[in-house]
Structure formats: structure tokens, C-alpha cells
Design a protein around this motif. Structure first.
Motif, mmCIF file in Angstrom:
data_model
loop_
_atom_site.group_PDB
_atom_site.id
_atom_site.type_symbol
_atom_site.label_atom_id
_atom_site.label_comp_id
_atom_site.label_asym_id
_atom_site.label_seq_id
_atom_site.Cartn_x
_atom_site.Cartn_y
_atom_site.Cartn_z
ATOM 1 N N ASN A 15 -4.886 21.538 52.096
ATOM 2 C CA ASN A 15 -4.285 22.388 50.801
ATOM 3 C C ASN A 15 -4.873 23.751 51.099
ATOM 4 O OD1 ASN A 15 -2.648 22.433 48.904
ATOM 5 N ND2 ASN A 15 -4.112 21.790 47.226
ATOM 6 N N VAL A 16 -4.998 24.341 52.453
ATOM 7 C CA VAL A 16 -5.612 25.532 52.573
ATOM 8 C C VAL A 16 -4.489 26.576 52.697
ATOM 9 C CG1 VAL A 16 -6.665 27.029 54.279
ATOM 10 C CG2 VAL A 16 -7.499 24.532 53.865
ATOM 11 N N LYS A 17 -4.767 28.047 51.971
ATOM 12 C CA LYS A 17 -3.719 28.729 52.098
ATOM 13 C C LYS A 17 -4.085 29.909 53.431
ATOM 14 C CE LYS A 17 -3.431 28.980 47.212
ATOM 15 N NZ LYS A 17 -3.711 29.895 45.854
ATOM 16 N N SER A 18 -3.099 30.319 53.847
ATOM 17 C CA SER A 18 -3.192 31.390 55.123
ATOM 18 C C SER A 18 -4.170 32.386 54.750
ATOM 19 C CB SER A 18 -1.632 31.856 55.487
ATOM 20 O OG SER A 18 -1.124 30.850 55.821
ATOM 21 N N LYS A 19 -4.121 33.012 53.729
ATOM 22 C CA LYS A 19 -4.913 34.104 53.026
ATOM 23 C C LYS A 19 -6.615 33.669 53.283
ATOM 24 C CE LYS A 19 -5.685 37.191 49.204
ATOM 25 N NZ LYS A 19 -5.233 37.393 47.829
ATOM 26 N N ASP A 20 -6.789 32.797 52.690
ATOM 27 C CA ASP A 20 -8.209 32.127 52.813
ATOM 28 C C ASP A 20 -8.488 31.844 54.152
ATOM 29 O OD1 ASP A 20 -8.182 32.359 49.819
ATOM 30 O OD2 ASP A 20 -7.695 30.049 49.826
ATOM 31 N N LEU A 21 -7.895 31.103 55.018
ATOM 32 C CA LEU A 21 -8.335 30.853 56.221
ATOM 33 C C LEU A 21 -8.346 32.244 57.308
ATOM 34 C CD1 LEU A 21 -8.763 28.932 58.629
ATOM 35 C CD2 LEU A 21 -6.470 28.489 58.973
ATOM 36 N N ALA A 22 -7.467 32.992 56.997
ATOM 37 C CA ALA A 22 -7.354 34.190 57.819
ATOM 38 C C ALA A 22 -8.591 34.955 57.355
ATOM 39 C CB ALA A 22 -6.062 35.284 57.499
ATOM 40 N N ALA A 23 -8.920 35.156 56.274
ATOM 41 C CA ALA A 23 -10.204 36.194 55.941
ATOM 42 C C ALA A 23 -11.476 35.157 56.394
ATOM 43 C CB ALA A 23 -10.261 36.102 54.146
ATOM 44 N N TYR A 24 -11.498 33.964 56.163
ATOM 45 C CA TYR A 24 -12.600 33.427 56.868
ATOM 46 C C TYR A 24 -12.878 33.624 58.356
ATOM 47 C CZ TYR A 24 -16.040 29.745 57.714
ATOM 48 O OH TYR A 24 -17.265 29.031 58.209
#
Length: 74
Positions: A15-24
Motif C-alpha cells: 500500500n505504498v504510493k509512488s510519490k512516497d517511494l520516489a521521495a525516499y
């Protein structure tokens, strides 16, 4: 044999959003999208490490060896 990228599946399971993963990870959402689609020629170990760290998984969970139709036994 082609490499099959299962990143999108793993992200959905977590349940991970692309926006959150890309930022990390420190990459753009556009580059993450290309990676999810398997449209990249390579990935840095550092990037793979951060993706796995965020998703709490191993590289083998998101990268698989696929078989071409012609490679399958009769």
C-alpha cells in the motif's frame, strides 16, 4: 531470459504510493514509473537498496527472471 520487474505488485501489496517511494529513494516519480514498467537498462545498487529498505523486502522480491515463450519446454 528477460528480467521481470515486480515493483508495482510489491508496492500495491505494501500500500505504498509512488510519490512516497520516489521521495525516499531520491528519484523522480517519472523514473520510478519507468522502473516499475521495466523500461530501464539498469538500476544502481544504491537505488535498489533504498527501494528494498522502504518496502522491507529483498531484491528477489521485486526482480525475477522471466521466460520467453520460446524458452519453455514442449
Amino acid at each position: 531470459m528477460p528480467i521481470v520487474v515486480k515493483l508495482g505488485v510489491m508496492m500495491a501489496e505494501r500500500n505504498v504510493k509512488s510519490k512516497d517511494l520516489a521521495a525516499y529513494v531520491g528519484i523522480t516519480e517519472a523514473n520510478l514509473s519507468l522502473l516499475k514498467q521495466g523500461k530501464v537498462k539498469g538500476v544502481r545498487f544504491e537505488t535498489l537498496e533504498k527501494i528494498c529498505e522502504f518496502l522491507d523486502c529483498e531484491p528477489g522480491d521485486i526482480l525475477r527472471i522471466g521466460r520467453r515463450v520460446s524458452d519453455q519446454p514442449d
